[in-house]
Design an enzyme around this catalytic site. Structure first.
Site, short mmCIF file in Angstrom:
data_model
loop_
_atom_site.label_atom_id
_atom_site.label_comp_id
_atom_site.label_asym_id
_atom_site.label_seq_id
_atom_site.Cartn_x
_atom_site.Cartn_y
_atom_site.Cartn_z
N TYR A 266 0.85 -1.18 0.00
CA TYR A 266 0.00 0.00 0.00
C TYR A 266 0.89 1.23 0.00
CZ TYR A 266 0.68 -0.79 5.07
OH TYR A 266 1.21 -1.05 6.31
N HIS A 316 6.02 -0.70 1.35
CA HIS A 316 5.96 0.38 0.38
C HIS A 316 7.05 0.18 -0.65
CE1 HIS A 316 3.56 2.13 3.50
NE2 HIS A 316 4.60 2.37 4.28
#
Length: 340
Positions: A266, A316
């Protein structure tokens, strides 16, 4: 005479002609307000609008982030104004696909009923549809201030503080670093595990990764009964309840799917803050993103050069995010300040 100067001279000459013509018609209209002068005046105004069209914002030609030109297909394919960063009760409904994706981020075994939590949430915080005022009258300048060590010695403080919106994130500090990072904050983006107390002039923007995060926000502003998510969290948070808002899960997924093409698990808080600014501002300046001049990814308030290890966790994709940020700068959609 160079070509650009010639074009400016021609435009100025045309503008003066239109203004002179309009003034003559205006004087004539005063003498004949119901006759042909009025019709000529209306025509002159329409002619002026067609010759000198107003842009999508009031910042001036070439300065509006949302303005799309012929070579902006990459940006135009991604920038979707139908998605709004901030949740309202009206905009809280999630598609099944979005709900499943959102709940998968930090999977809860038995999440509370989402609709019931939303109903309680908007009894505690304002139910407003915010930042839908874009148009030719608005020129909102914004500074997105990341936490990179490249801010040390940058002397960006005054430039940052001159913006209308100043957006910081997670545990960002200003005290003692004002010369480099400024002292003003209008929006502070955080999640429960990164929460900090805020002054009454700053808007808290919660990024929820699960239903429990929404419950934590309710609790942190009222009873204080939630003190643990997957980590210990603040039982109470100091913030102006009237300035609290929630980052929309639908917008969250739009950022992930459309801007990051599914890279990483995400988006980082910094990238979410950047897209928040792109959708609420007309000019965006970005500070404190990326590594410092020595290639270190750490926070400006730390001496730990091993900070920023999140880039190796797989949560990430920091490199991909930075490449998208750099591409936005290359296409003159944002200004990226890289520090000292």
């Amino acid at each position: 005479m160079p070509f650009p100067k010639l074009r400016k001279f021609q435009a100025l000459t045309l503008l003066l002609c239109v203004l002179t013509f309009t003034m003559v018609l205006f004087n004539y209209t005063l003498r004949d307000p119901s006759g042909s002068g009025y019709l000529f005046l209306k025509y002159a105004v329409r002619l002026s609008d067609s010759l000198f069209p107003r842009g999508p914002c009031g910042c001036g030609a070439g300065r509006c982030l949302a303005e799309v030109t012929e070579d902006d297909s990459w940006f135009a394919e991604r920038f979707n104004q139908s998605f709004h960063p901030v949740m309202s009760r009206k905009g809280s409904l999630l598609s099944d696909d979005t709900y499943r994706w959102w709940q998968w981020l930090q999977a809860e075994r038995q999440p509370a009923n989402y609709s019931e939590v939303i109903d309680r949430l908007f009894q505690v915080i304002p139910d407003k549809e915010l930042y839908l005022d874009s148009g030719p009258e608005r020129c909102r300048t914004c500074a997105v201030v990341g936490n990179s060590g490249n801010l040390k010695g940058s002397h960006y403080g005054a430039l940052i503080d001159a913006s209308d919106f100043i957006i910081r994130m997670n545990q960002a500090r200003t005290e003692g670093f004002e010369k480099d990072v400024g002292y003003r904050t209008t929006h502070h983006i955080m999640y429960p595990e990164s929460a900090v107390d805020l002054d009454n002039g700053t808007s808290l923007v919660l990024v929820p990764f699960k239903t429990l995060d929404l419950q934590w926000l309710i609790s942190a502003l009222t009873t204080g009964n939630i003190q643990y998510t997957y980590l210990p969290v603040m039982a109470h948070i100091k913030a102006s309840r009237e300035k609290v808002m929630v980052y929309s899960p639908s917008f969250f997924k739009y950022v992930y799917d459309t801007w990051l093409d599914g890279h990483g698990r995400y988006p980082s808080t910094g990238f979410l803050a950047l897209l928040f600014a792109i959708h609420t501002c007309d000019e965006v300046n970005v500070f404190g993103f990326g590594a410092d001049q020595y290639g270190n990814w750490h926070h400006y308030w730390e001496n730990n050069l091993e900070g920023g290890a999140f880039r190796q966790t797989g949560v990430h994709d920091g490199d991909y995010e930075y490449n998208v940020t750099q591409l936005l700068a290359d296409k003159h959609k944002i200004k990226l300040f890289k520090g000292s």
